[in-house]
Scaffold this motif. Structure first.
Motif, PDB file in Angstrom:
ATOM      1  N   ASP A 178       0.844  -1.188   0.000  1.00 18.77           N
ATOM      2  CA  ASP A 178       0.000   0.000   0.000  1.00 18.77           C
ATOM      3  C   ASP A 178       0.883   1.243   0.000  1.00 18.77           C
ATOM      4  O   ASP A 178       2.085   1.171   0.301  1.00 18.77           O
ATOM      5  N   VAL A 179       0.301   2.387  -0.334  1.00 21.80           N
ATOM      6  CA  VAL A 179       0.963   3.687  -0.229  1.00 21.80           C
ATOM      7  C   VAL A 179       0.064   4.574   0.625  1.00 21.80           C
ATOM      8  O   VAL A 179      -1.108   4.773   0.309  1.00 21.80           O
ATOM      9  N   ILE A 180       0.609   5.105   1.721  1.00 23.01           N
ATOM     10  CA  ILE A 180      -0.160   5.925   2.660  1.00 23.01           C
ATOM     11  C   ILE A 180       0.195   7.398   2.455  1.00 23.01           C
ATOM     12  O   ILE A 180       1.364   7.782   2.573  1.00 23.01           O
ATOM     13  N   PRO A 181      -0.792   8.243   2.160  1.00 28.89           N
ATOM     14  CA  PRO A 181      -0.522   9.687   1.977  1.00 28.89           C
ATOM     15  C   PRO A 181      -0.368  10.376   3.333  1.00 28.89           C
ATOM     16  O   PRO A 181      -0.932   9.944   4.340  1.00 28.89           O
ATOM     17  N   LEU A 182       0.392  11.481   3.339  1.00 32.18           N
ATOM     18  CA  LEU A 182       0.621  12.254   4.557  1.00 32.18           C
ATOM     19  C   LEU A 182       0.143  13.689   4.368  1.00 32.18           C
ATOM     20  O   LEU A 182       0.186  14.221   3.253  1.00 32.18           O
ATOM     21  N   SER A 183      -0.275  14.331   5.474  1.00 27.49           N
ATOM     22  CA  SER A 183      -0.711  15.724   5.390  1.00 27.49           C
ATOM     23  C   SER A 183       0.468  16.686   5.422  1.00 27.49           C
ATOM     24  O   SER A 183       0.334  17.850   5.051  1.00 27.49           O
ATOM     25  N   GLU A 184       1.622  16.187   5.861  1.00 23.10           N
ATOM     26  CA  GLU A 184       2.841  16.994   5.854  1.00 23.10           C
ATOM     27  C   GLU A 184       4.030  16.072   5.609  1.00 23.10           C
ATOM     28  O   GLU A 184       4.008  14.903   5.997  1.00 23.10           O
ATOM     29  N   PRO A 185       5.066  16.556   4.935  1.00 16.29           N
ATOM     30  CA  PRO A 185       6.189  15.685   4.600  1.00 16.29           C
ATOM     31  C   PRO A 185       7.004  15.287   5.833  1.00 16.29           C
ATOM     32  O   PRO A 185       7.040  16.009   6.829  1.00 16.29           O
ATOM     33  N   VAL A 186       7.641  14.119   5.737  1.00 14.76           N
ATOM     34  CA  VAL A 186       8.551  13.662   6.785  1.00 14.76           C
ATOM     35  C   VAL A 186       9.891  13.315   6.151  1.00 14.76           C
ATOM     36  O   VAL A 186       9.982  13.034   4.949  1.00 14.76           O
ATOM     37  N   ARG A 187      10.919  13.329   6.987  1.00 18.05           N
ATOM     38  CA  ARG A 187      12.248  12.969   6.517  1.00 18.05           C
ATOM     39  C   ARG A 187      12.442  11.456   6.669  1.00 18.05           C
ATOM     40  O   ARG A 187      12.182  10.888   7.725  1.00 18.05           O
ATOM     41  N   THR A 188      12.899  10.815   5.611  1.00 16.77           N
ATOM     42  CA  THR A 188      13.141   9.378   5.657  1.00 16.77           C
ATOM     43  C   THR A 188      14.505   9.097   6.285  1.00 16.77           C
ATOM     44  O   THR A 188      15.293  10.020   6.544  1.00 16.77           O
ATOM     45  N   ALA A 189      14.784   7.808   6.500  1.00 20.81           N
ATOM     46  CA  ALA A 189      16.067   7.422   7.091  1.00 20.81           C
ATOM     47  C   ALA A 189      17.237   7.819   6.210  1.00 20.81           C
ATOM     48  O   ALA A 189      18.356   8.044   6.692  1.00 20.81           O
ATOM     49  N   SER A 190      16.993   7.919   4.891  1.00 17.06           N
ATOM     50  CA  SER A 190      18.060   8.309   3.966  1.00 17.06           C
ATOM     51  C   SER A 190      18.230   9.821   3.855  1.00 17.06           C
ATOM     52  O   SER A 190      19.111  10.301   3.138  1.00 17.06           O
ATOM     53  N   GLY A 191      17.376  10.587   4.545  1.00 18.63           N
ATOM     54  CA  GLY A 191      17.497  12.040   4.546  1.00 18.63           C
ATOM     55  C   GLY A 191      16.604  12.755   3.565  1.00 18.63           C
ATOM     56  O   GLY A 191      16.578  13.990   3.537  1.00 18.63           O
ATOM     57  N   ASN A 192      15.843  12.019   2.751  1.00 22.05           N
ATOM     58  CA  ASN A 192      14.941  12.646   1.786  1.00 22.05           C
ATOM     59  C   ASN A 192      13.623  13.021   2.454  1.00 22.05           C
ATOM     60  O   ASN A 192      13.238  12.455   3.481  1.00 22.05           O
ATOM     61  N   MET A 193      12.924  13.970   1.838  1.00 18.00           N
ATOM     62  CA  MET A 193      11.596  14.347   2.313  1.00 18.00           C
ATOM     63  C   MET A 193      10.553  13.665   1.437  1.00 18.00           C
ATOM     64  O   MET A 193      10.712  13.565   0.218  1.00 18.00           O
ATOM     65  N   THR A 194       9.447  13.210   2.052  1.00 25.56           N
ATOM     66  CA  THR A 194       8.395  12.544   1.289  1.00 25.56           C
ATOM     67  C   THR A 194       7.037  12.882   1.886  1.00 25.56           C
ATOM     68  O   THR A 194       6.908  13.095   3.092  1.00 25.56           O
ATOM     69  N   ASP A 195       6.015  12.965   1.005  1.00 28.26           N
ATOM     70  CA  ASP A 195       4.659  13.227   1.484  1.00 28.26           C
ATOM     71  C   ASP A 195       3.775  11.989   1.380  1.00 28.26           C
ATOM     72  O   ASP A 195       2.552  12.062   1.454  1.00 28.26           O
ATOM     73  N   ASN A 196       4.406  10.824   1.214  1.00 27.89           N
ATOM     74  CA  ASN A 196       3.693   9.545   1.297  1.00 27.89           C
ATOM     75  C   ASN A 196       4.699   8.455   1.634  1.00 27.89           C
ATOM     76  O   ASN A 196       5.911   8.638   1.420  1.00 27.89           O
ATOM     77  N   ILE A 197       4.233   7.367   2.170  1.00 27.05           N
ATOM     78  CA  ILE A 197       5.139   6.264   2.514  1.00 27.05           C
ATOM     79  C   ILE A 197       4.625   4.971   1.905  1.00 27.05           C
ATOM     80  O   ILE A 197       3.419   4.715   1.869  1.00 27.05           O
ATOM     81  N   SER A 198       5.544   4.174   1.403  1.00 26.09           N
ATOM     82  CA  SER A 198       5.210   2.861   0.850  1.00 26.09           C
ATOM     83  C   SER A 198       5.217   1.827   1.982  1.00 26.09           C
ATOM     84  O   SER A 198       6.103   1.832   2.836  1.00 26.09           O
ATOM     85  N   ILE A 199       4.219   0.973   1.956  1.00 26.28           N
ATOM     86  CA  ILE A 199       4.060  -0.066   2.976  1.00 26.28           C
ATOM     87  C   ILE A 199       4.045  -1.420   2.283  1.00 26.28           C
ATOM     88  O   ILE A 199       3.244  -1.654   1.380  1.00 26.28           O
ATOM     89  N   ALA A 200       4.938  -2.306   2.672  1.00 26.44           N
ATOM     90  CA  ALA A 200       4.974  -3.645   2.093  1.00 26.44           C
ATOM     91  C   ALA A 200       4.054  -4.584   2.855  1.00 26.44           C
ATOM     92  O   ALA A 200       3.801  -4.399   4.058  1.00 26.44           O
ATOM     93  N   LYS A 201       3.550  -5.583   2.175  1.00 25.45           N
ATOM     94  CA  LYS A 201       2.777  -6.637   2.821  1.00 25.45           C
ATOM     95  C   LYS A 201       3.585  -7.206   3.998  1.00 25.45           C
ATOM     96  O   LYS A 201       4.774  -7.461   3.878  1.00 25.45           O
ATOM     97  N   GLY A 202       2.919  -7.364   5.135  1.00 23.37           N
ATOM     98  CA  GLY A 202       3.604  -7.882   6.317  1.00 23.37           C
ATOM     99  C   GLY A 202       4.076  -6.812   7.279  1.00 23.37           C
ATOM    100  O   GLY A 202       4.555  -7.122   8.370  1.00 23.37           O
TER     101      GLY A 202
END
Length: 548
Positions: free
Chosen positions: A405-429
């Motif tokens: 799944d892909v979950i949308p966000l109302s505000e961006p967050v910083r990922t572990a790699s340092g990038n900013m994203t306004d959605n997060i990918s979720i793997a099965k499990g």
């Protein structure tokens, strides 16, 4: 070869291994296969899931799960991490597991809209629910959940609850009469009453009459086996060993089958609830067949359940499912009364709020009808919802993704790699956690006074802040969650809550026995409950006197 494709030995090759190498080699082969599958899944999870920031592991075995388990304020930990790492973050869990924690209203709304299909209960939750209350509405998922919920919905409609309001009043007034007797027998004009026990009795008798046309009589002092089973669990708080075992069971659910004292108590509770449910079903079927009641004709819970047993029923339920629904209602009726106990605690701590509420209730005059309870007592409504905001009976939930799944966000967050994203990918499990209590009292969402008991916030247009308005759910709360699994008994619970509070506050004045600053802690029954510090079990003794 695909990175995520692991060759599985054929049955013939495994049998060859058995014959040539013996049991030890077979065990090694299966262990190696298990490790390969786990590594494969881990690699896929890391590639498919957005890696996020989060708190460091404090235990090699438990991650941060043990810290959460022993904390007296879990919601505050979740909120602190959200402030530090962003509105979604990752926490290390048991034996290398990782949970994605959602603290963003948009992400949470997306999650709840897909719960029971994309996001499902974990194997541990399913195993626990099946062993204690069976395959009912709390256990079921997907199409099974939709069918069961649809079959039960008429019992919780506005029309059905309107008819039940008199039952709520009857139970509340019966408790009032008993309290009058306790105070009369006291040497003073007041008495110390353990209110949580009485809230349990009010709800148990109410559920019995409203749901099953049966009066348990617990308010009259009758011995009720299911109440004793619930109280046994509340009187025996989980030890450090119990908590550790339950954490490990999140990885190996089979651990729940290993007998221990606390697990045995839950097993006995399930047996007791099943016995009572079967007795009530047998009696109701007999009455229906004899046509001495209208149990099968009304949209009562017991009537709907008996109707659903028919093989030609549109929404047929098995005998096992029918009993499980009754166990769910018994559990919900007894264990969610913590909100009423918390309300009396908060009113004891805030005498100005208690006085203002009493004035509204007395000014209204006669006992309000169902429609008046909903619309004509704004301060009662505010006190009830402020209690539900600060003290939700279910404080958090964890689900597992059944599909990518892909979950949308109302505000961006910083990922572990340092990038900013306004959605997060979720793997099965992937494990997803939402702290209901943290969202309900988050300063970011509810403003600087989020932790304070302030019913006035519900009475003005600007009382609910902009961020709080983004939270989807009943009155911007997650107390009853949202989406296809929103609490079916929400309106039943709120009207009962209002009725009980109305009768008690009109007739009695409440104070903390040991003064307004007496500490109150959260402990576990089946669900979290308040307890005045120093009391046994889940005791909440308050000083009660008649209002003259």
């Amino acid at each position: 070869m695909n990175l995520f494709t692991i060759p599985v030995p054929s049955p013939s090759s495994l049998w060859t291994t058995v014959r040539s190498g013996g049991a030890f080699n077979v065990a090694c082969s299966f262990a190696a296969l298990w490790v390969l599958v786990k590594v494969s899944r881990m690699l896929r999870w890391r590639v498919k899931t957005t890696q996020l920031l989060g708190p460091p592991r404090t235990s090699l075995v438990y991650g941060v799960s043990r810290d959460l388990a022993i904390s007296q304020d879990r919601p505050a930990m979740y909120e602190r991490w959200a402030t530090e790492y962003g509105v979604v973050y990752m926490i290390p869990s048991v034996l290398g597991q990782t949970n994605v924690v959602l603290c963003d209203p948009k992400a949470i709304a997306h999650f709840y809209a897909r719960e029971t299909w994309t996001y499902v209960k974990t194997p541990l939750t399913l195993a626990f629910l099946e062993s204690s209350i069976g395959k009912g509405l709390l256990w079921s998922q997907g199409e099974t959940h939709r069918r069961q919920r649809k079959a039960l919905t008429p019992a919780f409609s506005n029309a059905a609850i309107r008819k039940l309001t008199s039952v709520f009043y009857d139970s509340a007034y019966k408790a009032k009469g008993q309290w009058d007797n306790v105070i009369e027998s006291s040497k003073d004009d007041d008495a110390v009453i353990e209110v949580q026990n009485w809230m349990n009795h009010i709800s148990l008798d109410t559920v019995g009459i409203a749901g099953f046309s049966h009066d348990f009589g617990s308010l009259d002092g009758k011995r009720v086996s299911v109440a004793e089973a619930f109280d046994t669990i509340g009187s025996n708080q989980p030890s450090a060993v119990d908590k550790a075992v339950f954490l490990l069971a999140s990885v190996f659910p089979i651990i729940l089958k290993i007998p221990n004292k606390r697990q045995n108590m839950f097993t006995q509770l399930g047996i007791t609830m099943e016995q009572i449910s079967n007795e009530l079903l047998i009696r109701s079927r007999r009455e229906k067949d004899a046509d001495i009641s209208q149990v099968g004709e009304e949209n009562s819970l017991i009537g709907l359940l008996i109707k659903s047993e028919g093989q030609d029923a549109e929404l047929h339920m098995s005998a096992e499912e029918v009993v499980a629904q009754m166990k769910v209602l018994l559990l919900a009726g007894y264990e969610t009364t913590s909100s009423e106990s918390w309300a009396l605690i908060e009113l004891s701590r805030h005498p100005d709020v208690q006085t203002r509420l009493r004035e509204e209730l007395l000014a209204f005059g006669p006992d309000p009808t169902y429609d008046q309870l909903k619309a004509n007592l704004p301060y009662l409504d505010a006190v009830v919802h402020e209690t539900l905001r600060l003290h939700p009976p279910v404080r958090e939930s964890t689900r597992i993704a059944a599909a990518d799944d892909v979950i949308p966000l109302s505000e961006p967050v910083r990922t572990a790699s340092g990038n900013m994203t306004d959605n997060i990918s979720i793997a099965k499990g992937t494990l997803i956690t939402i702290s209901i209590a943290a969202i309900n009292r988050s300063s970011t969402i509810w403003g600087p006074h989020a932790k304070e008991f302030k019913p006035d916030r519900w009475l003005t247009e600007d009382g609910i802040g902009g961020k709080a308005k983004e939270v989807q759910g009943h009155r911007h709360l997650l107390t009853f969650v949202d989406g296809p699994r929103m609490c079916l008994g929400k309106d039943f619970a709120i009207v009962e809550f209002k009725t009980v509070l109305l009768v008690l506050v009109k007739n009695f004045v409440f104070e903390m026995r040991d003064g307004p600053d007496a500490p109150v802690e959260t402990v576990r029954g089946v669900l979290p409950r308040p307890r005045v510090a120093g009391e046994d079990g889940t005791g909440v003794p308050l000083r009660v006197r008649r209002y003259e």
